[in-house]
Design an enzyme around this catalytic site. Structure first.
Site, PDB file in Angstrom:
ATOM      1  N   LYS A 210       6.251  19.758   5.470  1.00  0.00           N
ATOM      2  CA  LYS A 210       7.071  19.585   4.261  1.00  0.00           C
ATOM      3  C   LYS A 210       8.134  20.683   4.155  1.00  0.00           C
ATOM      4  CE  LYS A 210       3.253  17.146   2.116  1.00  0.00           C
ATOM      5  NZ  LYS A 210       2.096  17.207   1.208  1.00  0.00           N
TER       6      LYS A 210
ATOM      7  N   THR B 276       3.262   4.010   8.041  1.00  0.00           N
ATOM      8  CA  THR B 276       2.276   4.609   8.944  1.00  0.00           C
ATOM      9  C   THR B 276       2.490   6.127   8.943  1.00  0.00           C
ATOM     10  OG1 THR B 276       3.654   4.722  10.950  1.00  0.00           O
ATOM     11  CG2 THR B 276       2.604   2.597  10.456  1.00  0.00           C
ATOM     12  N   SER B 277       1.651   6.825   9.715  1.00  0.00           N
ATOM     13  CA  SER B 277       1.939   8.250   9.966  1.00  0.00           C
ATOM     14  C   SER B 277       2.066   8.427  11.477  1.00  0.00           C
ATOM     15  CB  SER B 277       0.818   9.122   9.394  1.00  0.00           C
ATOM     16  OG  SER B 277      -0.423   8.730   9.961  1.00  0.00           O
TER      17      SER B 277
ATOM     18  N   GLY C  39      -1.357  10.420  -3.695  1.00  0.00           N
ATOM     19  CA  GLY C  39      -1.979   9.194  -4.199  1.00  0.00           C
ATOM     20  C   GLY C  39      -1.105   7.996  -3.911  1.00  0.00           C
TER      21      GLY C  39
ATOM     22  N   GLY D 210     -12.476  13.123  -2.435  1.00  0.00           N
ATOM     23  CA  GLY D 210     -11.484  12.432  -1.612  1.00  0.00           C
ATOM     24  C   GLY D 210     -10.124  13.107  -1.612  1.00  0.00           C
TER      25      GLY D 210
ATOM     26  N   ALA E 237       5.210  13.040  -2.678  1.00  0.00           N
ATOM     27  CA  ALA E 237       4.997  11.618  -3.021  1.00  0.00           C
ATOM     28  C   ALA E 237       6.178  11.099  -3.853  1.00  0.00           C
ATOM     29  CB  ALA E 237       3.654  11.424  -3.724  1.00  0.00           C
TER      30      ALA E 237
ATOM     31  N   VAL F 240       0.209  -1.598   6.519  1.00  0.00           N
ATOM     32  CA  VAL F 240      -0.129  -2.132   5.186  1.00  0.00           C
ATOM     33  C   VAL F 240      -1.505  -1.636   4.751  1.00  0.00           C
ATOM     34  CG1 VAL F 240       1.406  -4.114   5.071  1.00  0.00           C
ATOM     35  CG2 VAL F 240      -0.715  -4.306   6.358  1.00  0.00           C
TER      36      VAL F 240
ATOM     37  N   VAL G 243      -1.029   2.690   0.993  1.00  0.00           N
ATOM     38  CA  VAL G 243       0.305   2.841   0.398  1.00  0.00           C
ATOM     39  C   VAL G 243       1.116   1.548   0.542  1.00  0.00           C
ATOM     40  CG1 VAL G 243       2.507   4.080   0.574  1.00  0.00           C
ATOM     41  CG2 VAL G 243       0.349   5.345   0.659  1.00  0.00           C
TER      42      VAL G 243
ATOM     43  N   ASP H 122       0.176  20.481   7.371  1.00  0.00           N
ATOM     44  CA  ASP H 122       0.787  19.466   6.504  1.00  0.00           C
ATOM     45  C   ASP H 122       1.861  20.112   5.614  1.00  0.00           C
ATOM     46  OD1 ASP H 122       0.904  16.771   5.227  1.00  0.00           O
ATOM     47  OD2 ASP H 122       0.217  17.904   3.489  1.00  0.00           O
TER      48      ASP H 122
ATOM     49  N   LEU I 158       7.539  12.420  -6.592  1.00  0.00           N
ATOM     50  CA  LEU I 158       8.335  13.410  -7.319  1.00  0.00           C
ATOM     51  C   LEU I 158       9.762  13.441  -6.742  1.00  0.00           C
ATOM     52  CD1 LEU I 158       5.799  16.396  -7.546  1.00  0.00           C
ATOM     53  CD2 LEU I 158       6.320  14.696  -9.295  1.00  0.00           C
TER      54      LEU I 158
END
Length: 354
Positions: free
Chosen positions: A219, A84-85, A334, A201, A142, A8, A11, A215, A144
């Site tokens: 994807k 989480t990641s 975001g 950021g 995210a 928590v 996101v 990263d 999209l």
């Protein structure tokens, strides 16, 4: 549907805020967990959930959290939302699915890591009537509609010939500002753009975690697997643009020494611009030639990738039915848009399980 959230942070909190703000009749958040403790409730959690969680007495383990959900004997379907990641949480998805829970997540690990875990998840969530559902729209772009679109193309029998995209908001911002054909734009040094992105950021705390391409590679692997390819980190060729001598330094040393390599990046940029092109850091899924990759590539002014602004993502699907690519573009990072992607996924499960 009942929703139980693991993780928590930004996101997860934003998702709860959106559910409370929209007063959703289809979603009840009934459990929340952080790495220390968890809270379950017979009624939907309210705006005081953070305080309630802080005073919760149940110590968090995946087993204890899952047992608590099973013991509640909820009449509505339960969705476990992993915000989480964490790899250990991702490895737990088969356990949740076998218990009859659905899974929604922005966590890329289960879909881009160990191929056997991915195949096990697909085997359980196999689309058969009554089988548990897994949605992970927010793992790429995210909010999209990237994975949803790709699934639609695949499920309707279209043949994917190429998926190409700028999948990192960070690297989008860096190269949109560093490499431009806009004659009125002030030339800027690469290290300066990275520094500004860090201050805003946009980057990870250590910008090398963006610049090394891993990263973006995750994807590419996710999209490749959805398209039917058994991609792994070993089969995707990744161009790490962090200069080799800077890879083992501390984050502070890296930022201090990066200006020494401005001339290297300036040379690459000048060569591109002299040819009417710009530099863009791009992921490619290549089902035809089997050469999926992540590279720093050059694009002419006429290409959609060349005119990208800010930190937008852009993804182009070239298929048999769409020889002129189907393009999706917009904000790909975001908390608000990631939570939107999650919210959409959970609503789809609510509709499918009514």
């Amino acid at each position: 549907v009942n929703v139980a959230i693991v993780g928590v942070g930004l996101v997860g909190s934003e998702f709860i805020a959106q559910v409370i703000a929209t007063q959703s009749k289809k979603i009840a958040v009934v459990a929340v967990a952080n790495s220390r403790q968890f809270l379950t409730s017979p009624t939907p959690l309210t705006a005081s959930w953070k305080t309630d969680l802080a005073s919760a007495s149940k110590a968090f383990t995946l087993d204890a959290f899952t047992a608590s959900l099973a013991a509640s004997k909820a009449t509505n379907p339960t969705v476990v939302l992993d915000c989480t990641s964490n790899e250990n949480v991702a490895a737990y998805y088969p356990t949740w699915l076998e218990a009859g829970f659905h899974v929604v997540t922005p966590n890329k690990k289960a879909f881009s890591g160990d191929l056997s875990l991915y195949k096990k998840i697909k085997e359980i969530a196999n689309g058969a009537p009554g089988a548990p559902l897994v949605y992970h729209e927010s793992t790429v772009g995210a909010g999209l509609p990237v994975i949803n679109t790709l699934n639609d193309l695949v499920n309707t029998g279209d043949k994917i010939t190429k998926i190409e995209g700028i999948f990192s908001g960070t690297l989008s911002y860096i190269f949109n500002n560093f490499s431009t054909l806009d004659a009125s734009a002030e030339p800027v040094q690469f290290s300066k753009v990275v520094s500004v992105a860090k201050d805003l950021g946009y980057t990870e705390p250590d910008p090398r975690d963006d610049l090394n391409g891993m990263d973006v590679a995750r994807k590419v692997i996710i999209l490749g697997r959805v398209a039917g390819l058994d991609l792994t980190q070993e089969t995707v060729n990744v161009e790490n643009i962090v200069p080799e001598s800077l890879r083992s330094l501390s984050s502070e040393e890296f930022m201090k020494k990066l200006p020494e390599f401005d001339s290297h990046f300036e040379k690459l940029n000048k060569e591109a611009i002299q040819n009417g092109q710009v530099l863009r850091y791009v992921g490619l899924v290549d089902p035809i030639h089997g050469k999926s990759s992540v590279t720093l590539a050059r694009y002419p002014a006429s290409h959609p990738f060349a005119s990208l602004k800010g930190s937008d993502n852009i993804i182009a699907f070239t298929t048999e039915r769409f020889p002129s690519p189907l393009i999706i573009q917009g904000s790909g990072a975001g908390a608000a848009v990631t939570a939107f992607g999650i919210y959409s996924d959970i609503l789809k499960i609510a509709e499918r399980t009514q």
